[in-house]
Design a protein around this motif. Sequence first.
Motif, PDB file in Angstrom:
ATOM      1  N   HIS A  94      18.435  32.543  36.742  1.00 25.73           N
ATOM      2  CA  HIS A  94      19.314  33.638  36.355  1.00 25.73           C
ATOM      3  C   HIS A  94      20.372  33.816  37.438  1.00 25.73           C
ATOM      4  N   VAL A  95      21.599  34.041  37.033  1.00 23.04           N
ATOM      5  CA  VAL A  95      22.669  34.388  37.968  1.00 23.04           C
ATOM      6  C   VAL A  95      22.939  35.872  37.812  1.00 23.04           C
ATOM      7  N   VAL A  96      22.935  36.574  38.934  1.00 25.40           N
ATOM      8  CA  VAL A  96      23.196  38.008  38.958  1.00 25.40           C
ATOM      9  C   VAL A  96      24.466  38.243  39.753  1.00 25.40           C
ATOM     10  N   LEU A  97      25.435  38.912  39.135  1.00 31.43           N
ATOM     11  CA  LEU A  97      26.668  39.272  39.832  1.00 31.43           C
ATOM     12  C   LEU A  97      26.658  40.776  40.078  1.00 31.43           C
ATOM     13  N   PHE A  98      26.625  41.157  41.338  1.00 37.01           N
ATOM     14  CA  PHE A  98      26.636  42.557  41.713  1.00 37.01           C
ATOM     15  C   PHE A  98      28.086  43.038  41.775  1.00 37.01           C
ATOM     16  N   GLN A  99      28.461  43.840  40.810  1.00 36.92           N
ATOM     17  CA  GLN A  99      29.777  44.468  40.734  1.00 36.92           C
ATOM     18  C   GLN A  99      30.931  43.481  40.950  1.00 36.92           C
TER      19      GLN A  99
ATOM     20  N   GLU B  90      34.438  41.577  40.764  1.00 37.12           N
ATOM     21  CA  GLU B  90      35.765  42.192  40.738  1.00 37.12           C
ATOM     22  C   GLU B  90      36.832  41.339  40.068  1.00 37.12           C
ATOM     23  N   ILE B  91      36.649  40.038  40.021  1.00 34.23           N
ATOM     24  CA  ILE B  91      37.699  39.132  39.544  1.00 34.23           C
ATOM     25  C   ILE B  91      37.278  38.515  38.212  1.00 34.23           C
ATOM     26  N   PRO B  92      37.997  38.832  37.139  1.00 36.37           N
ATOM     27  CA  PRO B  92      37.577  38.356  35.815  1.00 36.37           C
ATOM     28  C   PRO B  92      37.517  36.840  35.689  1.00 36.37           C
ATOM     29  N   ALA B  93      38.432  36.123  36.320  1.00 33.75           N
ATOM     30  CA  ALA B  93      38.416  34.662  36.189  1.00 33.75           C
ATOM     31  C   ALA B  93      37.158  34.072  36.807  1.00 33.75           C
ATOM     32  N   ASN B  94      36.689  34.632  37.921  1.00 30.60           N
ATOM     33  CA  ASN B  94      35.432  34.151  38.515  1.00 30.60           C
ATOM     34  C   ASN B  94      34.276  34.351  37.547  1.00 30.60           C
ATOM     35  N   THR B  95      34.184  35.539  36.976  1.00 28.92           N
ATOM     36  CA  THR B  95      33.086  35.833  36.054  1.00 28.92           C
ATOM     37  C   THR B  95      33.157  34.937  34.827  1.00 28.92           C
ATOM     38  N   GLY B  96      34.337  34.685  34.321  1.00 32.04           N
ATOM     39  CA  GLY B  96      34.486  33.777  33.178  1.00 32.04           C
ATOM     40  C   GLY B  96      34.036  32.367  33.510  1.00 32.04           C
ATOM     41  N   ASN B  97      34.424  31.874  34.684  1.00 28.64           N
ATOM     42  CA  ASN B  97      33.997  30.536  35.102  1.00 28.64           C
ATOM     43  C   ASN B  97      32.486  30.469  35.297  1.00 28.64           C
ATOM     44  N   ILE B  98      31.919  31.520  35.866  1.00 26.13           N
ATOM     45  CA  ILE B  98      30.473  31.577  36.069  1.00 26.13           C
ATOM     46  C   ILE B  98      29.755  31.618  34.722  1.00 26.13           C
ATOM     47  N   ALA B  99      30.290  32.354  33.770  1.00 33.15           N
ATOM     48  CA  ALA B  99      29.689  32.407  32.431  1.00 33.15           C
ATOM     49  C   ALA B  99      29.652  31.009  31.812  1.00 33.15           C
ATOM     50  N   ARG B 100      30.704  30.266  31.981  1.00 31.83           N
ATOM     51  CA  ARG B 100      30.747  28.904  31.431  1.00 31.83           C
ATOM     52  C   ARG B 100      29.702  28.017  32.109  1.00 31.83           C
ATOM     53  N   THR B 101      29.561  28.152  33.427  1.00 30.25           N
ATOM     54  CA  THR B 101      28.534  27.401  34.155  1.00 30.25           C
ATOM     55  C   THR B 101      27.147  27.799  33.677  1.00 30.25           C
ATOM     56  N   CYS B 102      26.934  29.078  33.437  1.00 28.79           N
ATOM     57  CA  CYS B 102      25.635  29.544  32.935  1.00 28.79           C
ATOM     58  C   CYS B 102      25.320  28.924  31.578  1.00 28.79           C
ATOM     59  N   LEU B 103      26.290  28.879  30.694  1.00 29.73           N
ATOM     60  CA  LEU B 103      26.060  28.282  29.383  1.00 29.73           C
ATOM     61  C   LEU B 103      25.756  26.791  29.514  1.00 29.73           C
TER      62      LEU B 103
ATOM     63  N   ILE C 281      25.855  43.527  37.134  1.00 28.03           N
ATOM     64  CA  ILE C 281      25.534  44.858  37.634  1.00 28.03           C
ATOM     65  C   ILE C 281      26.828  45.659  37.696  1.00 28.03           C
ATOM     66  N   HIS C 282      26.861  46.759  37.002  1.00 24.01           N
ATOM     67  CA  HIS C 282      28.046  47.608  36.917  1.00 24.01           C
ATOM     68  C   HIS C 282      28.137  48.544  38.120  1.00 24.01           C
ATOM     69  N   PRO C 283      29.329  49.053  38.426  1.00 18.40           N
ATOM     70  CA  PRO C 283      30.565  48.897  37.655  1.00 18.40           C
ATOM     71  C   PRO C 283      31.224  47.540  37.909  1.00 18.40           C
ATOM     72  N   LEU C 284      31.892  47.044  36.885  1.00 18.88           N
ATOM     73  CA  LEU C 284      32.666  45.815  36.985  1.00 18.88           C
ATOM     74  C   LEU C 284      34.091  46.182  37.377  1.00 18.88           C
ATOM     75  N   GLY C 285      34.769  45.264  38.030  1.00 18.97           N
ATOM     76  CA  GLY C 285      36.153  45.494  38.415  1.00 18.97           C
ATOM     77  C   GLY C 285      37.136  45.138  37.313  1.00 18.97           C
ATOM     78  N   PHE C 286      36.659  44.985  36.086  1.00 18.49           N
ATOM     79  CA  PHE C 286      37.486  44.560  34.952  1.00 18.49           C
ATOM     80  C   PHE C 286      36.715  44.859  33.677  1.00 18.49           C
TER      81      PHE C 286
ATOM     82  N   MET D 298      41.533  37.403  30.884  1.00 23.16           N
ATOM     83  CA  MET D 298      41.242  36.444  31.943  1.00 23.16           C
ATOM     84  C   MET D 298      39.782  35.985  31.876  1.00 23.16           C
ATOM     85  N   VAL D 299      38.871  36.878  31.530  1.00 27.12           N
ATOM     86  CA  VAL D 299      37.462  36.497  31.381  1.00 27.12           C
ATOM     87  C   VAL D 299      37.336  35.523  30.228  1.00 27.12           C
ATOM     88  N   LYS D 300      37.929  35.862  29.115  1.00 27.80           N
ATOM     89  CA  LYS D 300      37.836  35.005  27.936  1.00 27.80           C
ATOM     90  C   LYS D 300      38.500  33.657  28.187  1.00 27.80           C
TER      91      LYS D 300
END
Length: 158
Positions: free
Chosen positions: A4-9, A11-24, A33-38, A44-46
């Motif tokens: 499992h990858v856990v992102l604590f709050q 802030e950068i949507p492109a990082n989270t989007g890239n990480i989501a793709r790696t997770c898939l 973990i909220h709050p998110l910075g976006f 950018m996430v999409k």
Amino acid sequence: MPNHVVLFQPEIPANTGNIARTCLATNTSLHLIHPLGFSTEDKMVKRAGLDYWYDVTINHYDSLEELYDKYPEGEFYYVENFGDASFVDMDYTNTSRDHLFVFGRESDGIPHELLQGLEERCVRIPMTDKVRSLNLANSVSVMLFHALHEQGFPGLIK
């Protein structure tokens, strides 16, 4: 899914989007973990996750404590630049347990007060002193693929 990858709050949507793709790509759950910075509706996430965003197993939490309650038997690893142990010094081969790799905010990581008493679970990725840290998405990939390598890349096309 033992990893499992856990992102604590994050802030950068492109990082989270890239990480989501790696997770898939690795059959890994993503925990935010909220709050998110976006907004997770952010273009950018999409764009970073392309059309994969909705296929990723994503869980949302209001706090780390909420995550701990969901995974009381989980093996938590906090990936921080102040960890005493290198990430390669840990054993990730026990796939009967959940391995949760926790990454902090891009700007300042995981607050130290949240890690008091958990220092032995803090791991670092070795690097020079020329940079403060690696890009978050790169750090997730390094950590995750090392664990998957130790596990024999279960369920992945080799």
